[in-house]
Enzyme design. Sequence first.
Site, PDB file in Angstrom:
ATOM      1  N   TYR A  55       0.853  -1.187   0.000  1.00  0.00           N
ATOM      2  CA  TYR A  55       0.000   0.000   0.000  1.00  0.00           C
ATOM      3  C   TYR A  55       0.893   1.244   0.000  1.00  0.00           C
ATOM      4  CZ  TYR A  55      -4.158  -2.803   1.195  1.00  0.00           C
ATOM      5  OH  TYR A  55      -5.201  -3.714   1.201  1.00  0.00           O
ATOM      6  N   PHE A 210     -14.191  -4.426  -1.112  1.00  0.00           N
ATOM      7  CA  PHE A 210     -15.234  -3.899  -2.013  1.00  0.00           C
ATOM      8  C   PHE A 210     -16.608  -4.071  -1.355  1.00  0.00           C
ATOM      9  CE2 PHE A 210     -12.305  -5.067  -5.770  1.00  0.00           C
ATOM     10  CZ  PHE A 210     -11.693  -3.828  -5.725  1.00  0.00           C
ATOM     11  N   PRO A 211     -16.792  -3.587  -0.116  1.00  0.00           N
ATOM     12  CA  PRO A 211     -18.042  -3.826   0.597  1.00  0.00           C
ATOM     13  C   PRO A 211     -19.237  -3.078   0.027  1.00  0.00           C
ATOM     14  CG  PRO A 211     -16.693  -2.281   1.827  1.00  0.00           C
ATOM     15  CD  PRO A 211     -15.841  -2.781   0.686  1.00  0.00           C
ATOM     16  N   LEU A 212     -18.972  -2.147  -0.885  1.00  0.00           N
ATOM     17  CA  LEU A 212     -20.064  -1.435  -1.566  1.00  0.00           C
ATOM     18  C   LEU A 212     -20.037  -1.696  -3.063  1.00  0.00           C
ATOM     19  CD1 LEU A 212     -19.756   1.985   0.298  1.00  0.00           C
ATOM     20  CD2 LEU A 212     -21.480   0.205   0.666  1.00  0.00           C
ATOM     21  N   GLY A 213     -19.279  -2.692  -3.481  1.00  0.00           N
ATOM     22  CA  GLY A 213     -18.957  -2.836  -4.887  1.00  0.00           C
ATOM     23  C   GLY A 213     -17.618  -2.159  -5.105  1.00  0.00           C
ATOM     24  N   GLY A 214     -17.348  -1.669  -6.287  1.00  0.00           N
ATOM     25  CA  GLY A 214     -16.054  -1.041  -6.478  1.00  0.00           C
ATOM     26  C   GLY A 214     -16.020  -0.143  -7.691  1.00  0.00           C
ATOM     27  N   PRO A 217     -15.027  -1.484 -13.625  1.00  0.00           N
ATOM     28  CA  PRO A 217     -16.174  -1.924 -14.427  1.00  0.00           C
ATOM     29  C   PRO A 217     -16.475  -3.398 -14.153  1.00  0.00           C
ATOM     30  CG  PRO A 217     -14.610  -0.685 -15.772  1.00  0.00           C
ATOM     31  CD  PRO A 217     -13.946  -0.934 -14.452  1.00  0.00           C
TER      32      PRO A 217
END
Length: 298
Positions: A55, A210-214, A217
Amino acid sequence: MTTTPTASFAGRTVFRIGYGAMQLERLHDRRAEAVALLRRAVELGVDHVDTAQFYGFGFANEVIREALRPEDNVLVVTKVGADPNPGGQLPLRLAQRPEQLRASVEDNLRGLGVDRLPVVNLRRLDTGPGLRPEGDQIVDLDDQLATMTALRDEGKIGAIGLSSVTLDGLRRALPAGIVCVQNAYSLASREDEDMLDLCVAEGIAWVPFFPLGGAFPGLPKATEEPAVQSVAESLGVTPSQVGLAWLLHHAPNVLLIPGTADAAHLEANMAVGEITFDSATLATLDAVESRPNEASIG
């Protein structure tokens, strides 16, 4: 319905909302601001932080080393399976071979300035969005677990987690003593429900990324679901907060590690633990269709 504010993780009881350090690299030129943000997270109740040496090419670990104090009693969770790749097409390269896992542990020890890493996630690449191993990076899970177990026996790591793993892989790994699983999972993409159930049964923490998606695409976004937006409006919160709160309500072993480089966003994330759903609202959210994560990186 309310949620339990704490859960078990690696033999400790932690607040269910932690902090993911990946976004700290956005403050690379504002180091003092990054340190202050992490101090603020601790003030707000964060007692587990997710990081990796790759990171920000070590920046996140340097900030953690500077910001966290022994008396904070924060559980620092890192990962191996990839290394920094400055100047490459992608900022990281795969490092799946046993000797690379061991070297990555040593890199994290140096970066964090500690002699033991409390929890280390083995980042497999068997499932979910992201890179796929090729050539000599296709390594048998058993060989990797043997190295991780040896590192634990040597006292260099305290506990072993898994990331981007399949249900079969988790079952194979259970005898090694797995404390957490990090897979891509959100309200809008719940392909790993059977694995989540197994983790509940085995007392393993479920830590979705990605707890909300990301942003990639092909990743369904929970915040774009009409049901999520409607619930957010009715409760006076944001769709992101609804998506995170649903995860806490969905299973008792879910731990969140949302990342941000913004103090106001940090406070909004921490406030998710106060959001309650009545049974009808929860049923509405549960009824959102799950769609597959189809994104690839690289």
